[in-house]
Structure formats: C-alpha cells, structure tokens
Design a protein around this motif. Structure first.
Motif, short mmCIF file in Angstrom:
data_model
loop_
_atom_site.label_atom_id
_atom_site.label_comp_id
_atom_site.label_asym_id
_atom_site.label_seq_id
_atom_site.Cartn_x
_atom_site.Cartn_y
_atom_site.Cartn_z
N LEU A 117 0.83 -1.21 0.00
CA LEU A 117 0.00 0.00 0.00
C LEU A 117 0.87 1.26 0.00
CD1 LEU A 117 -2.73 -1.16 2.54
CD2 LEU A 117 -3.03 -0.83 0.09
N LEU A 118 1.95 1.25 0.78
CA LEU A 118 2.85 2.40 0.80
C LEU A 118 3.59 2.55 -0.52
CD1 LEU A 118 4.29 2.01 4.41
CD2 LEU A 118 2.75 3.82 3.60
N ALA A 119 4.00 1.43 -1.11
CA ALA A 119 4.68 1.50 -2.40
C ALA A 119 3.74 2.02 -3.48
CB ALA A 119 5.21 0.11 -2.77
N TYR A 120 2.47 1.66 -3.39
CA TYR A 120 1.53 2.15 -4.40
C TYR A 120 1.32 3.65 -4.28
CZ TYR A 120 -2.37 2.23 -7.64
OH TYR A 120 -3.16 2.50 -8.73
N VAL A 121 1.29 4.16 -3.05
CA VAL A 121 1.17 5.61 -2.88
C VAL A 121 2.36 6.32 -3.53
CG1 VAL A 121 1.22 7.46 -1.16
CG2 VAL A 121 -0.27 5.51 -0.84
N LEU A 122 3.54 5.72 -3.40
CA LEU A 122 4.74 6.32 -3.96
C LEU A 122 4.81 6.19 -5.48
CD1 LEU A 122 7.52 7.66 -3.32
CD2 LEU A 122 8.46 5.33 -3.20
N LEU A 123 4.51 5.01 -6.01
CA LEU A 123 4.74 4.73 -7.42
C LEU A 123 3.48 4.36 -8.21
CD1 LEU A 123 7.90 2.48 -6.94
CD2 LEU A 123 7.90 4.83 -7.79
N GLY A 124 2.45 3.89 -7.52
CA GLY A 124 1.32 3.29 -8.22
C GLY A 124 0.51 4.26 -9.06
N ASP A 125 0.28 5.46 -8.55
CA ASP A 125 -0.53 6.41 -9.30
C ASP A 125 0.16 6.80 -10.61
OD1 ASP A 125 -2.89 7.99 -9.51
OD2 ASP A 125 -1.68 9.77 -9.08
N GLY A 126 1.47 7.01 -10.54
CA GLY A 126 2.21 7.32 -11.76
C GLY A 126 2.22 6.16 -12.72
N LEU A 127 2.36 4.94 -12.20
CA LEU A 127 2.34 3.75 -13.06
C LEU A 127 0.99 3.61 -13.75
CD1 LEU A 127 3.39 1.04 -14.13
CD2 LEU A 127 2.64 0.01 -11.98
N LEU A 128 -0.10 3.74 -12.98
CA LEU A 128 -1.43 3.57 -13.57
C LEU A 128 -1.70 4.63 -14.63
CD1 LEU A 128 -4.08 2.06 -13.59
CD2 LEU A 128 -4.88 3.51 -11.72
N ARG A 129 -1.26 5.87 -14.37
CA ARG A 129 -1.46 6.93 -15.36
C ARG A 129 -0.68 6.63 -16.63
NH1 ARG A 129 0.42 10.87 -12.64
NH2 ARG A 129 -1.51 11.28 -11.51
N ALA A 130 0.54 6.12 -16.48
CA ALA A 130 1.35 5.77 -17.65
C ALA A 130 0.75 4.60 -18.41
CB ALA A 130 2.78 5.45 -17.21
N VAL A 131 0.22 3.61 -17.68
CA VAL A 131 -0.39 2.45 -18.32
C VAL A 131 -1.65 2.84 -19.08
CG1 VAL A 131 -1.55 0.26 -17.86
CG2 VAL A 131 0.62 0.76 -16.75
N VAL A 132 -2.47 3.69 -18.47
CA VAL A 132 -3.70 4.14 -19.14
C VAL A 132 -3.37 4.91 -20.41
CG1 VAL A 132 -5.70 5.68 -18.91
CG2 VAL A 132 -5.11 4.11 -17.05
N ASP A 133 -2.26 5.66 -20.39
CA ASP A 133 -1.85 6.44 -21.56
C ASP A 133 -1.08 5.62 -22.59
OD1 ASP A 133 -3.05 8.63 -20.44
OD2 ASP A 133 -1.20 9.42 -19.55
N GLY A 134 -0.91 4.33 -22.35
CA GLY A 134 -0.23 3.47 -23.31
C GLY A 134 1.18 3.09 -22.95
N GLY A 135 1.69 3.56 -21.83
CA GLY A 135 3.05 3.26 -21.41
C GLY A 135 3.10 2.05 -20.51
N PRO A 136 4.05 2.02 -19.60
CA PRO A 136 5.06 3.06 -19.35
C PRO A 136 6.22 3.00 -20.34
CG PRO A 136 5.36 1.25 -17.80
CD PRO A 136 4.14 0.91 -18.61
N ASP A 137 6.82 4.16 -20.56
CA ASP A 137 7.91 4.28 -21.52
C ASP A 137 9.28 4.13 -20.88
OD1 ASP A 137 6.06 4.73 -23.56
OD2 ASP A 137 5.97 6.88 -23.07
N GLY A 138 9.33 4.02 -19.59
CA GLY A 138 10.62 3.87 -18.92
C GLY A 138 10.40 3.62 -17.44
N LEU A 139 11.50 3.38 -16.74
CA LEU A 139 11.45 3.14 -15.30
C LEU A 139 11.36 4.47 -14.56
CD1 LEU A 139 14.17 0.35 -14.99
CD2 LEU A 139 11.67 0.08 -14.98
N PRO A 140 10.90 4.44 -13.29
CA PRO A 140 10.82 5.69 -12.53
C PRO A 140 12.20 6.29 -12.31
CG PRO A 140 10.41 3.80 -11.12
CD PRO A 140 10.41 3.29 -12.52
N THR A 141 12.29 7.60 -12.44
CA THR A 141 13.56 8.30 -12.26
C THR A 141 13.67 8.98 -10.91
OG1 THR A 141 12.66 10.32 -13.26
CG2 THR A 141 13.71 8.72 -14.73
N GLY A 142 12.60 8.92 -10.12
CA GLY A 142 12.60 9.60 -8.83
C GLY A 142 12.12 11.02 -8.91
N ALA A 143 11.77 11.50 -10.09
CA ALA A 143 11.29 12.87 -10.27
C ALA A 143 9.78 12.86 -10.48
CB ALA A 143 11.98 13.52 -11.46
N ALA A 144 9.12 13.92 -9.98
CA ALA A 144 7.67 14.00 -10.11
C ALA A 144 7.24 14.20 -11.55
CB ALA A 144 7.14 15.15 -9.24
#
Length: 357
Positions: free
Chosen positions: A148-175
């Motif tokens: 649950l904590l990992a999803y708060v950190l990374l999950g929202d960005g992952l889901l947004r990227a997946v919905v948009d057709g990605g993800p195009d790369g790994l997380p870089t630590g930047a917002a």
C-alpha cells in the motif's frame, strides 16, 4: 451459580467493581443469554451478584480510582518523530542526486525508514500486546502494508502511464518523469507516526478512565464511542495538515484522497492490533484492489480483452487515477471503522492485562 463462581473466582477476587467482572465474563464468552440461565437479565446483573457473593481481602475496597495514564516519555516522543525525519532526509537525498547515486540514495532511504518505523511499532502507544497473531497473519499484514505504501509512492504514476499506453521507462525519482513518483503523501504518512501514536495514547488512556468511572456496560459504550470517533477525526485533521505542508514543500500535489484514506486505514488497523482485535482481510482487499487496477489495464491490451480495462478506464476518466487507491483504501478503512466502533467500545477490549480475560 457455584460452578460459575468457582470458574471465575480469580477474576472476582481481584475485581474492584462489577463492571470489571462483566468485562471479564464477556471476554470469556458469557452473553446475556447465558446470564438468563442464572435468572439475570444481562451480564452486568450477573456480575453484580458475583461481586457481592465472592469474598475478597478486606470487608470492602475503596471506590476505584481512574487508572493513571502512562507518563509521556521524552524518548518515545522522539521515537515517533524519527520516521518522518529519516524520510525527509531520504527525499532530500533523492532530489539532490542523479543517475546511479539517486537509486542508491532511494534504496538506502527505504531501508532507513523501515528501520525507523520498526521501534515505533514495538514500543509506546502503537505497540501490540504480547499475544501477537500467527506468523502467517503477521507476515501478510506487513506485506500488504508495504504494498500500500509502495503504491502511494509509485502506483498512481504507473497507472497513469499504463492508461496512456506506457510506461515508456522506469521511474527516475522525479515528479515530472515518465513514471511520476509521489513523495509528498509518503513523507506525510511517515510524519504522521507521531500524531498516530498520540491519538492512540489519548484513546487508550481515556477509555481506561471511563472503564473505572462507568457503572454499566451501556454507559461505558456510550462514553467511549465519541472518544473513538473524536481521536480518529483528530488524527485525520493532523494528517490533512501534514499532506498540505509536504505538498507545498516538495512542489507536488498533496494527494489528499490516497493519503487520507491510507492513513485512516493504517491507523485503524494498528488501533485494533493494539487492543488485540483481529483486523480481518481489510488490508489484503485494499492491496488486491490497487494491484488489480494496472493489471486489468495491461490485460485489456490483449486481443478481445478490452472489456477488462473498461472499468478502470472509466474510473480514471471520471475521477482520475487517484480514485483507485482512494476507493480501495477508503472502503477498507470504512470496514475497519465499523469494526472498531463495535469492538473497541466494549469493556473487554480494555480489560486490565492482569485479568484472566
């Protein structure tokens, strides 16, 4: 009646009032139906007879004094502030580095925060009693909490990227990267360890005072229920302020829906654990809901499986991707709140540790 007196003699001899006996009887499974077999209207009436018939040391004990609240120790106060301080240092290190040093800083930061949270959950108001759950249940709880904590950190960005057709790369630590990282809610949740501990201490100490002062089970329940809801609302208010502060300091969205619902879920789960009340599958259901969202969108890319992604796409279009953790954690937190209002407002949950109950 003699058999009942013999079975609970140790409880009755130590009790300072009938309410303490009633709490112990309920914890042992004695209900109003059981009391009716002894020609009593309820458990409290039966406890009054046991209190009157079982001899104790001395003719009569003085009226019970409210149990003093444990003193607030400076070391434990600093202990609750440690996770937030370590997380703030980790976020700062990640933001000041690039490339491989950033990955190293993130890994060291995650480990340091985990080590800082561990003593908070082992000492002080958030410490569970000695009667811990089975190893498998405890491991499942820890795994779900980490997810649950990992999803708060990374999950929202992952889901947004997946919905948009990605993800195009790994997380870089930047917002603003291809896979955005939401550090503000995680920082706020680690800082919230302090108000969580203070809220739990406030509720536990208040419930013990009301247990000593009450003269009936219904009176105790009526007094503790607003205390529970009040401390819960106090924690949510503190968490809201922390989310706003962290969002402004990091220049990120505060993430109120996901942060508040997850904070509420974790507080209620820990509050139930502190009072030795089973939590049920709430954490697992919330974690499964969050895991299912990106999995369904990815599965929808398979030929003929577009219908699998339709619910998540519709939810994301209507409320944004942050609605997924808010929905999963919010429903689980509501279930735990209902459970807490049923169990933590009863006297057996606050029976003294020396009780046989």
């Amino acid at each position: 009646m003699k058999a009942l007196m013999h079975r609970h003699r140790a409880l009755c001899e130590r009790a300072v009032d009938p309410l303490e006996i009633a709490a112990g009887l309920e914890a042992h499974g004695v209900t109003d139906r059981t009391a009716a077999r002894f020609r009593h209207r309820d458990v409290f009436s039966l406890a009054e007879e046991l209190y009157a018939r079982v001899p104790r040391d001395g003719d009569r004990r003085p009226p019970p004094e409210p149990e003093p609240a444990p003193p607030v120790r400076a070391d434990r106060v600093l202990l609750t502030l440690l996770p937030g301080a370590v997380c703030a240092a980790a976020v700062t290190a990640v933001r000041l580095t690039e490339g491989r040093p950033r990955l190293l800083a993130a890994a060291v930061g995650v480990l340091a925060v985990a080590l800082a949270v561990r003593p908070v959950l082992r000492r002080g108001p958030l410490a569970a009693p000695a009667r811990t759950p089975a190893w498998r249940a405890a491991t499942c709880t820890r795994a779900c909490t980490c997810w649950l904590l990992a999803y708060v950190l990374l999950g929202d960005g992952l889901l947004r990227a997946v919905v948009d057709g990605g993800p195009d790369g790994l997380p870089t630590g930047a917002a603003g990267g291809p896979w955005p990282v939401a550090a503000a809610p995680v920082l706020a949740l680690t800082l919230a360890c302090a108000p969580a501990a203070w809220s739990t201490h406030l509720f536990t100490a208040g419930a013990r005072r009301r247990l000593a002062a009450s003269r009936g089970l219904e009176e105790f329940t009526g007094a503790v229920q607003p205390l529970l809801l009040g401390t819960f609302a106090l924690f949510l208010g503190a968490l809201t302020a922390l989310l706003a502060l962290c969002g402004a300091a990091l220049g990120e969205p505060a993430g109120y829906p996901a942060g508040l619902t997850l904070g509420a879920l974790l507080l209620l789960a820990r509050l139930l654990a502190v009072h030795n009340v089973p939590q049920g599958p709430a954490l697992a259901v919330a974690a499964a809901t969050e895991a299912a969202a990106p999995a369904l969108v990815l599965a929808g890319r398979l030929p003929g499986c577009a219908f699998l992604a339709a619910p998540v796409d519709a939810l994301a279009d209507a409320w944004g991707t942050g609605a997924v953790p808010a929905l999963g954690c919010g429903a689980a937190a509501l279930a735990l709140l209902l459970r807490a209002t049923r169990t933590l407002t009863r006297a057996p949950a606050h029976a003294p540790t020396g009780d046989p109950a």
